[in-house]
Design a protein around this motif. Structure first.
Motif, PDB file in Angstrom:
ATOM      1  N   UNK A 238      -0.533   4.578  -1.899  1.00 17.93           N
ATOM      2  CA  UNK A 238      -0.198   6.305  -1.613  1.00 17.93           C
ATOM      3  C   UNK A 238      -0.404   6.787  -2.911  1.00 17.93           C
ATOM      4  N   UNK A 239      -1.058   7.906  -3.278  1.00 14.34           N
ATOM      5  CA  UNK A 239      -1.458   8.145  -4.521  1.00 14.34           C
ATOM      6  C   UNK A 239      -0.599   9.632  -4.008  1.00 14.34           C
ATOM      7  N   UNK A 240      -0.810  10.425  -5.635  1.00 12.46           N
ATOM      8  CA  UNK A 240      -0.229  11.528  -6.014  1.00 12.46           C
ATOM      9  C   UNK A 240      -0.381  11.527  -7.512  1.00 12.46           C
ATOM     10  N   UNK A 241      -0.756  12.719  -7.943  1.00 13.33           N
ATOM     11  CA  UNK A 241      -1.386  13.548  -9.175  1.00 13.33           C
ATOM     12  C   UNK A 241      -1.807  11.986  -9.879  1.00 13.33           C
ATOM     13  N   UNK A 242      -2.684  11.174  -9.331  1.00 14.77           N
ATOM     14  CA  UNK A 242      -3.950  10.377 -10.323  1.00 14.77           C
ATOM     15  C   UNK A 242      -2.865   9.564 -10.036  1.00 14.77           C
ATOM     16  N   UNK A 243      -2.288   9.180  -9.838  1.00 12.28           N
ATOM     17  CA  UNK A 243      -0.793   7.909  -9.605  1.00 12.28           C
ATOM     18  C   UNK A 243      -0.917   7.983  -8.772  1.00 12.28           C
ATOM     19  N   UNK A 244      -0.720   5.939  -8.066  1.00 11.03           N
ATOM     20  CA  UNK A 244      -0.417   5.206  -7.282  1.00 11.03           C
ATOM     21  C   UNK A 244       1.051   5.062  -6.788  1.00 11.03           C
ATOM     22  N   UNK A 245       1.857   5.914  -6.136  1.00  6.14           N
ATOM     23  CA  UNK A 245       3.429   5.769  -6.401  1.00  6.14           C
ATOM     24  C   UNK A 245       3.730   4.844  -5.554  1.00  6.14           C
ATOM     25  N   UNK A 246       2.598   4.235  -4.310  1.00  2.00           N
ATOM     26  CA  UNK A 246       3.624   3.538  -3.096  1.00  2.00           C
ATOM     27  C   UNK A 246       2.783   2.652  -2.633  1.00  2.00           C
ATOM     28  N   UNK A 247       3.062   0.885  -3.235  1.00  2.00           N
ATOM     29  CA  UNK A 247       2.042   0.183  -2.431  1.00  2.00           C
ATOM     30  C   UNK A 247       2.879  -1.159  -1.745  1.00  2.00           C
ATOM     31  N   UNK A 248       2.390  -1.363  -0.802  1.00  2.00           N
ATOM     32  CA  UNK A 248       2.128  -2.330  -0.001  1.00  2.00           C
ATOM     33  C   UNK A 248       2.121  -2.213   2.094  1.00  2.00           C
ATOM     34  N   UNK A 249       2.203  -3.423   2.122  1.00  2.00           N
ATOM     35  CA  UNK A 249       1.860  -4.003   3.612  1.00  2.00           C
ATOM     36  C   UNK A 249       2.113  -2.299   4.130  1.00  2.00           C
ATOM     37  N   UNK A 250       1.015  -2.278   5.258  1.00  2.93           N
ATOM     38  CA  UNK A 250       1.317  -0.981   5.979  1.00  2.93           C
ATOM     39  C   UNK A 250       2.391  -1.011   7.390  1.00  2.93           C
ATOM     40  N   UNK A 251       1.833  -2.486   7.558  1.00  2.64           N
ATOM     41  CA  UNK A 251       3.070  -2.371   8.905  1.00  2.64           C
ATOM     42  C   UNK A 251       5.138  -1.486   7.581  1.00  2.64           C
ATOM     43  N   UNK A 252       5.236  -2.419   7.226  1.00  2.00           N
ATOM     44  CA  UNK A 252       6.251  -1.882   6.431  1.00  2.00           C
ATOM     45  C   UNK A 252       6.769  -0.526   5.584  1.00  2.00           C
ATOM     46  N   UNK A 253       5.527   0.415   4.805  1.00  2.00           N
ATOM     47  CA  UNK A 253       5.557   1.736   4.805  1.00  2.00           C
ATOM     48  C   UNK A 253       5.241   2.295   5.516  1.00  2.00           C
ATOM     49  N   UNK A 254       4.955   2.208   7.219  1.00  2.00           N
ATOM     50  CA  UNK A 254       4.980   3.124   8.489  1.00  2.00           C
ATOM     51  C   UNK A 254       6.489   2.896   8.690  1.00  2.00           C
ATOM     52  N   UNK A 255       6.586   1.648   8.672  1.00  8.60           N
ATOM     53  CA  UNK A 255       8.428   1.192   9.253  1.00  8.60           C
ATOM     54  C   UNK A 255       9.335   2.449   8.518  1.00  8.60           C
ATOM     55  N   UNK A 256       9.017   1.914   7.029  1.00  7.36           N
ATOM     56  CA  UNK A 256      10.743   1.719   6.288  1.00  7.36           C
ATOM     57  C   UNK A 256       9.604   2.755   5.099  1.00  7.36           C
ATOM     58  N   UNK A 257       9.185   4.364   5.028  1.00  3.01           N
ATOM     59  CA  UNK A 257       8.592   4.799   3.535  1.00  3.01           C
ATOM     60  C   UNK A 257       9.785   4.965   2.664  1.00  3.01           C
TER      61      UNK A 257
END
Lengths: 349, 336
Positions: A238-257
């Motif tokens: 997930x990017x915001x203002x030129x930075x990756x603010x969060x990266x992880x397995x899709x399943x994890x991110x959508x279950x528990x951002x």
């Protein structure tokens, strides 16, 4: 873990009369071989510029000023060796061999990306002749074969067609055929279905998933559509203002951002599976790209903003339990010192 | 409040030196629906299905080829206009009850005018107010849509996409319309801004008792804002129902396919089976025989090739144009 591409601290800035716009600002992420990485964010977050930086296609006034883009490929002995794409000359032979050959790209507006005055067959064979040692006839055979693979009916006849004679979905299939004609190990897809209707989008996504499995290539899938990412990606950045603010397995991110921005984005979507009277909004707007913010770039809009912490300390990426990288001070010492966790308070009452 | 019957719009296709009419594009080909006061009707479909043309026909930006558009801005007892047949002079007073919000906030505002000119223009044109009175109204509108009153003398370039859409909404609402046609008002916006505008539209509807015809292609957005939803395919309505019913249990195979193509921004298990339709949207100048959807329909039978299904009442408030609606058991999306 077989890393295909590793981007470290990438910085691409645009030097404008109004100031310096840090479109990509210390971006760090990696893509594994044969995996789909979804890159999401709102317009202006730097996702497309990141892709162009990898392809070394950033035009002035934009410049990649610092960072590393480590691309690993087998060398002459079959051993995997990694090279820094930023060390190569953007117009040199080696980069030209990689661009369009080993790393291919498809764009949002398929009709605008195809030449209006050349037949699509010529456009595909041009790319094949550039990257493979084949004759013109063989290249044409490969082109027909590729058009069949992307399910274009009457492939032989379509070689003579012009872009304006094809629908948007067909043009995107041609783009995919062209991109895949040299068997890239990485396909960068920049909003490939945004301009298409939902049913056409479904066709293209299905096609991409099938080809990805067949050809064992990695895809960097750039989109603003969180739903498409949930469906397509193994891993999400997930990017915001030129930075990756969060990266992880899709399943994890959508279950528990974890990052407040990811949480807010997911909350602001109208959903088919939930009834909400009012949508959550993110307060404020994306800051002006020329402004320099102290501390976390998201602090002006963040729901969990801590005064004196978030507006002063620049968060570094930290790794949480499920191999998740988050750039947020809430998960660091700083937040604990400033205020006791809310959860503890409420458990006593 | 609004009743559309047998609405048609055929655009002539011309060819040759003397622009001979060779055939017609049936952009809208017999559409019927009604709007109740205070409700939101969502109109969905893919590009080229004619949903924008329907909006523009109601605004009389296009001349309808056939059909009637009964409009009663003051409810049952008030005046009754047929928008399809009124001439320009008699349309004028009715138009203030009808307003439109456009998709692209960047091109729908004149860059050379200030917000005072842009938002106040409808009032000025209708000779309803001028001078400081006009300014007061514009300030009131700015406040209502969540913009600062100081912005009144600025030009559109100074605003972001979301703010521009707010300006467009203020302009549409300054004449106190009863019916607002919103043509893809949020599809050019980012998700976080989209949420702000959707909330604003809902808030204004409650505050000002507005009726919306909400034209969009995003099924998630349409479900959120609509009370009822109409699905359009190649110039015809294929299904019309209460939003919850339509999403829970669609009756038309096209609706089912559309719903299955929506991606849920959730963990992988929440994704349903994706129905991938073969081929492309039918050509409105040369539609297939029978049901326009039959070449792409996975339930199509012999009869679908020959008989064109009419939009018929299926249950109390549900309408569908499919021969086999009773027999098919189609999958919806979302349960709550």
């Amino acid at each position: 873990m077989d890393t295909l591409l590793e981007v470290r601290d990438l910085q691409t800035h645009f030097f404008m009369a109004e100031g310096v716009a840090k479109a990509v600002d210390h971006t760090t992420f990696s893509i594994r071989r044969g995996q789909v990485l979804g890159v999401v964010g709102e317009s202006g977050c730097g996702k497309s510029v990141t892709a162009r930086s990898i392809m070394r296609m950033v035009r002035p006034p934009g410049h990649t000023v610092d960072g590393e883009i480590l691309y690993s490929r087998p060398d002459q002995n079959g051993q995997s060796a990694s090279i820094d794409l930023l060390q190569l000359s953007a117009t040199g032979t080696e980069m030209r061999a990689i661009r369009g050959g080993e790393i291919a790209m498809i764009f949002q507006e398929p009709r605008a990306s195809l030449s209006p005055v050349h037949r699509i067959g010529d456009q595909i064979t041009e790319n094949i002749l550039l990257h493979q040692a084949v004759s013109r006839l063989e290249a044409e055979e490969i082109a027909v074969d590729m058009l069949r693979q992307v399910h274009i009916p009457m492939a032989e006849q379509r070689l003579d067609a012009f872009a304006h004679q094809l629908s948007g979905g067909m043009c995107q299939r041609v783009m995919i055929a062209m991109a895949l004609s040299c068997h890239p190990s990485l396909l960068i897809a920049d909003e490939p279905t945004t301009a298409l209707d939902v049913t056409t989008e479904a066709q293209i996504l299905e096609l991409m998933q099938g080809l990805q499995a067949d050809l064992d290539m990695a895809i960097m899938f750039i989109t603003h559509d969180l739903g498409v990412v949930a469906d397509m990606a193994d891993e999400v950045a997930v990017m915001y203002l030129g930075k990756v603010v969060e990266q992880g397995a899709a399943a994890d991110i959508f279950r528990d951002p974890k990052h407040p921005y990811t949480i807010a984005l997911l909350e602001s979507l109208p959903r088919l599976d939930q009834k909400r009277d009012w949508l959550q909004t993110i307060r404020g707007v994306v800051p002006d790209p020329y402004s320099t913010l102290n501390g976390c770039p998201f602090h002006t809009r963040c729901a969990d903003f801590i005064e004196g912490v978030c507006d002063e300390i620049v968060p570094e990426p930290i790794t949480l339990e499920d191999n998740r990288e988050v750039r947020c001070l809430l998960y660091t010492e700083h937040a604990r010192q400033e205020r006791p966790p809310v959860a503890e308070d409420s458990s006593h009452s | 409040m609004l009743e559309v019957n047998g609405l048609k719009k055929h655009f002539p296709l011309t060819a040759g030196l003397f622009s001979k009419v060779v055939s017609h594009i049936k952009a809208v080909d017999g559409v019927d629906f009604a709007l109740k006061k205070g409700e939101t009707l969502g109109l969905v479909g893919e590009s080229g299905c004619g949903k924008t043309t329907v909006g523009r026909l109601i605004m009389r930006l296009y001349e309808p080829t056939a059909g009637s558009i009964q409009f009663r801005p003051h409810g049952e007892e008030g005046e009754d206009y047929d928008l399809a047949t009124l001439d320009n002079a008699s349309l004028r007073p009715v138009r203030s009850h009808l307003q439109m919000i456009f998709q692209d906030p960047y091109t729908s505002l004149n860059p050379r005018k200030t917000l005072l000119d842009i938002i106040g223009e409808p009032l000025r044109l209708n000779g309803m107010s001028r001078g400081s009175e006009l300014e007061d109204r514009v300030v009131e509108m700015l406040r209502l849509v969540g913009l600062r009153p100081e912005y009144i003398s600025r030009y559109p370039h100074a605003f972001s996409g979301g703010q521009r859409q707010r300006i467009g909404i203020a302009r549409a609402l300054i004449l106190n319309p009863t019916l607002v046609i919103a043509d893809e008002p949020v599809s050019a916006l980012d998700v976080s801004v989209q949420a702000q505008i959707l909330n604003l539209l809902k808030f204004l509807q409650r505050e000002l008792d507005l009726t919306y015809l909400f034209i969009a292609h995003d099924l998630g957005v349409v479900k959120h804002i609509s009370d009822r939803v109409a699905v359009m395919y190649v110039g015809k309505l294929v299904e019309l129902a209460e939003a919850d019913d339509l999403y829970r249990k669609p009756l038309h195979p096209y609706t089912e396919a559309l719903l299955s193509a929506v991606h849920v921004a959730g963990p992988a298990h929440s994704q349903g089976e994706r129905i991938v339709l073969e081929g492309e949207v039918a050509d409105p100048s040369d539609p297939p025989s029978g049901c326009y959807f039959h070449p792409r329909c996975r339930y199509a039978q012999e009869r679908c090739n020959q008989e064109t299904p009419e939009l018929r009442r299926f249950a109390d408030s549900r309408f569908v144009a499919c021969h086999y609606a009773e027999e098919l058991d189609l999958a919806g999306a979302g349960t709550t």
